[in-house]
Write an enzyme that holds these catalytic residues in place. Structure first.
Site, PDB file in Angstrom:
ATOM      1  N   LYS A  76       0.863  -1.188   0.000  1.00  0.00           N
ATOM      2  CA  LYS A  76       0.000   0.000   0.000  1.00  0.00           C
ATOM      3  C   LYS A  76       0.896   1.234   0.000  1.00  0.00           C
ATOM      4  O   LYS A  76       2.006   1.209   0.541  1.00  0.00           O
ATOM      5  CB  LYS A  76      -0.884   0.025   1.258  1.00  0.00           C
ATOM      6  CG  LYS A  76      -2.140   0.847   1.087  1.00  0.00           C
ATOM      7  CD  LYS A  76      -3.138   0.130   0.197  1.00  0.00           C
ATOM      8  CE  LYS A  76      -4.534   0.650   0.298  1.00  0.00           C
ATOM      9  NZ  LYS A  76      -5.521  -0.321  -0.224  1.00  0.00           N
TER      10      LYS A  76
ATOM     11  N   GLY B 158     -24.507   3.538   1.362  1.00  0.00           N
ATOM     12  CA  GLY B 158     -23.462   4.084   0.489  1.00  0.00           C
ATOM     13  C   GLY B 158     -23.628   3.627  -0.947  1.00  0.00           C
ATOM     14  O   GLY B 158     -23.026   2.648  -1.386  1.00  0.00           O
TER      15      GLY B 158
ATOM     16  N   GLY C 199     -22.426   4.303  -3.810  1.00  0.00           N
ATOM     17  CA  GLY C 199     -21.355   4.872  -4.643  1.00  0.00           C
ATOM     18  C   GLY C 199     -20.954   3.873  -5.709  1.00  0.00           C
ATOM     19  O   GLY C 199     -21.792   3.104  -6.194  1.00  0.00           O
ATOM     20  N   ASN C 200     -19.675   3.857  -6.048  1.00  0.00           N
ATOM     21  CA  ASN C 200     -19.177   2.936  -7.073  1.00  0.00           C
ATOM     22  C   ASN C 200     -19.475   1.483  -6.697  1.00  0.00           C
ATOM     23  O   ASN C 200     -20.117   0.748  -7.454  1.00  0.00           O
ATOM     24  CB  ASN C 200     -17.666   3.206  -7.254  1.00  0.00           C
ATOM     25  CG  ASN C 200     -16.982   2.163  -8.106  1.00  0.00           C
ATOM     26  OD1 ASN C 200     -17.625   1.452  -8.880  1.00  0.00           O
ATOM     27  ND2 ASN C 200     -15.685   2.051  -7.974  1.00  0.00           N
TER      28      ASN C 200
ATOM     29  N   GLY D 268     -21.277   0.145  -3.879  1.00  0.00           N
ATOM     30  CA  GLY D 268     -22.670  -0.113  -3.487  1.00  0.00           C
ATOM     31  C   GLY D 268     -23.603  -0.059  -4.696  1.00  0.00           C
ATOM     32  O   GLY D 268     -24.551  -0.838  -4.807  1.00  0.00           O
TER      33      GLY D 268
END
Ligand code: NAD
Length: 418
Positions: free
Chosen positions: A102, A214, A216-217, A219
């Site tokens: 990360k 949520g 969004g992308n 969900g």
């Protein structure tokens, strides 16, 4: 306790179910590499500014490191170390030949012009490119980074390397080596996990009542496919509001409205026009405690707290967001018999299609969206069955089972090359 030590605590319940050596534990608790760099870029006003950049590699026991790069003010050494650890577990759970990595830059992207954002993205690669590579460490987008940023980073890397090596970053635009199906992959993968769980439980195969926190992308793509497969999305929310409708929502219509106007409205298609329908406004907390079959937190971490867990009525929770259930809430949900499908399994569809992108880049042959989705489904079903079986055999939660199976894969690799 810092974030990294908190992340390591998640290993503890798994260690009650598996037997590994102390030397392996020492290895798996220690990040292999953490690099911090100063990224100097020229701002539009001519001044030089310096940004802190990081890249952590937790483990490469199973393959090159894989994990996103985030641009966010919260980024620091402890955050990237804990997220790299989670990626090592997630890739092992998903059965991918990857370790965990990360990275990030401490920055608020809202303060940057587009030119400054490009210079920062290219600057990140100039500072760290010697540590990256198709066989070394393969970044992807994360919070506040996107396919365009991956294209800039890949381009910069290829210039520095002196040859095209598109597989060094994933989540690229499709026209620049990206994979079809990547943007829908996390939601789609979560749906394949749900389908697999439905076969093993009394959950309805169709017509299940679902609440999504949520839209969004992730969900949104989960909601779209779940509705298409005959389930009823009775509640949805975004950061500003939450809505309930007994008959269910037309997810395509709501997403189309949100895309155009930026807000959540109860709409449906009538003769190809968006028209408003009746729906009840509810609170964010009410959404999480609705009497539904399946609850899908797909927004932010720590949204299901101890206090909310006591009132949760759904039978299954699919963690599409990273870390949406706190450790204390997890304990309560387990005692209540709620099946919590952990993030390291439920949202691994994104990294799985990143893997498929990397495979396509290296083969130089590209698949159709249907082929990508078929491969995604195979991998998600296999990972879910493996975790489910462990949980049944050892009478433990799916989270403990996921961490246990991941640790066993890492342990076997460690023992083989000792
Ligand atoms: P996104 O920004 O597209 O969507 C997030 C949605 O959540 C937005 O609609 C936002 O308005 C809403 N939201 C924010 N706070 C909320 C709150 N308190 N209550 C209700 N809604 C709220 O982000 P995304 O890419 O869909 O990611 C969502 C989650 O999934 C994050 O936790 C992310 O780390 C995780 N995740 C994403 C991917 C991926 O491929 N995008 C992969 C793995 C995990």
């Amino acid at each position: 306790m810092n974030l990294f030590n908190q992340a390591l605590l998640r290993l503890k319940p798994a260690l009650d179910h598996i037997s590994v050596s102390d030397e392996f534990l020492e290895v798996i608790r220690t990040p292999e590499r953490v690099v911090q760099v100063a990224i100097k870029i020229k701002m539009d006003n001519g001044r030089i500014r310096v940004f802190d950049g990081y890249r952590a590699v937790h483990s490469t026991l199973l393959g090159p490191a894989k994990g996103g790069i985030r641009f966010h003010p919260s980024v620091d050494e402890s955050e990237v170390k804990s997220l790299a650890f989670w990626m090592a577990i997630k890739c092992a759970v998903a059965g991918l030949p990857y370790g965990g990595g990360k990275g990030g830059v401490k920055v608020n992207t809202k303060d940057l012009s587009i030119g400054e954002l490009e210079r920062l993205s290219r600057g990140y690669v100039r500072a760290l490119w010697k540590y990256l590579g198709e066989d070394e460490d393969i970044p992807a987008p994360d919070m506040y980074t996107n396919p365009k940023i991956m294209a800039w980073m890949t381009d910069e890397y290829c210039v520095l390397k002196g040859r095209k090596e598109l597989g060094v970053f994933t989540g690229k635009p499709v026209s620049f080596g990206g994979s079809l199906g990547r943007s829908e992959a996390t939601g789609m993968g979560g749906f394949y996990v749900l389908q697999t769980i439905q076969k093993m439980t009394a959950l309805p195969r169709s017509g299940a009542r679902i609440a999504i926190q949520g839209l969004g992308n992730v969900g949104g793509s989960f909601g779209r496919i779940a509705a298409k497969e005959g389930h009823v999305i009775v509640a949805v929310s975004d950061s500003t509001s939450a809505l309930y409708r007994e008959e269910g929502f037309d997810i395509d219509a709501i997403l189309a409205y949100k895309e155009t106007f930026g807000s959540l409205r109860p709409v449906e298609y009538k003769n190809s026009e968006l028209v408003e329908v009746d729906a009840k406004k509810i609170t964010h907390e009410e959404l999480l405690t609705l009497d539904v079959d399946i609850l899908v937190p797909a927004a932010v971490e720590d949204s299901i707290t101890e206090h909310i867990a006591r009132d949760v009525k759904s039978k299954v929770i699919i963690e599409l967001a990273n870390g949406p259930v706190t450790a204390a809430a997890d304990q309560i949900l387990e005692e209540k018999g709620v099946i919590v499908v952990p993030d390291v399994l439920a949202n691994s569809g994104g990294v799985t299609v990143s893997y498929l992108e990397w495979v396509q880049n290296r083969m130089g042959m590209y698949w159709t969206e249907k082929e990508v989705n078929e491969e995604l489904k195979k991998k998600m079903v296999a990972a879910t069955e493996e975790v489910w079986e462990f949980s049944k055999n050892r009478n433990c939660s799916l989270r403990t089972a996921a961490y246990s199976t991941a640790l066993m894969k890492l342990y076997r690799a460690f023992e083989e090359c000792k």
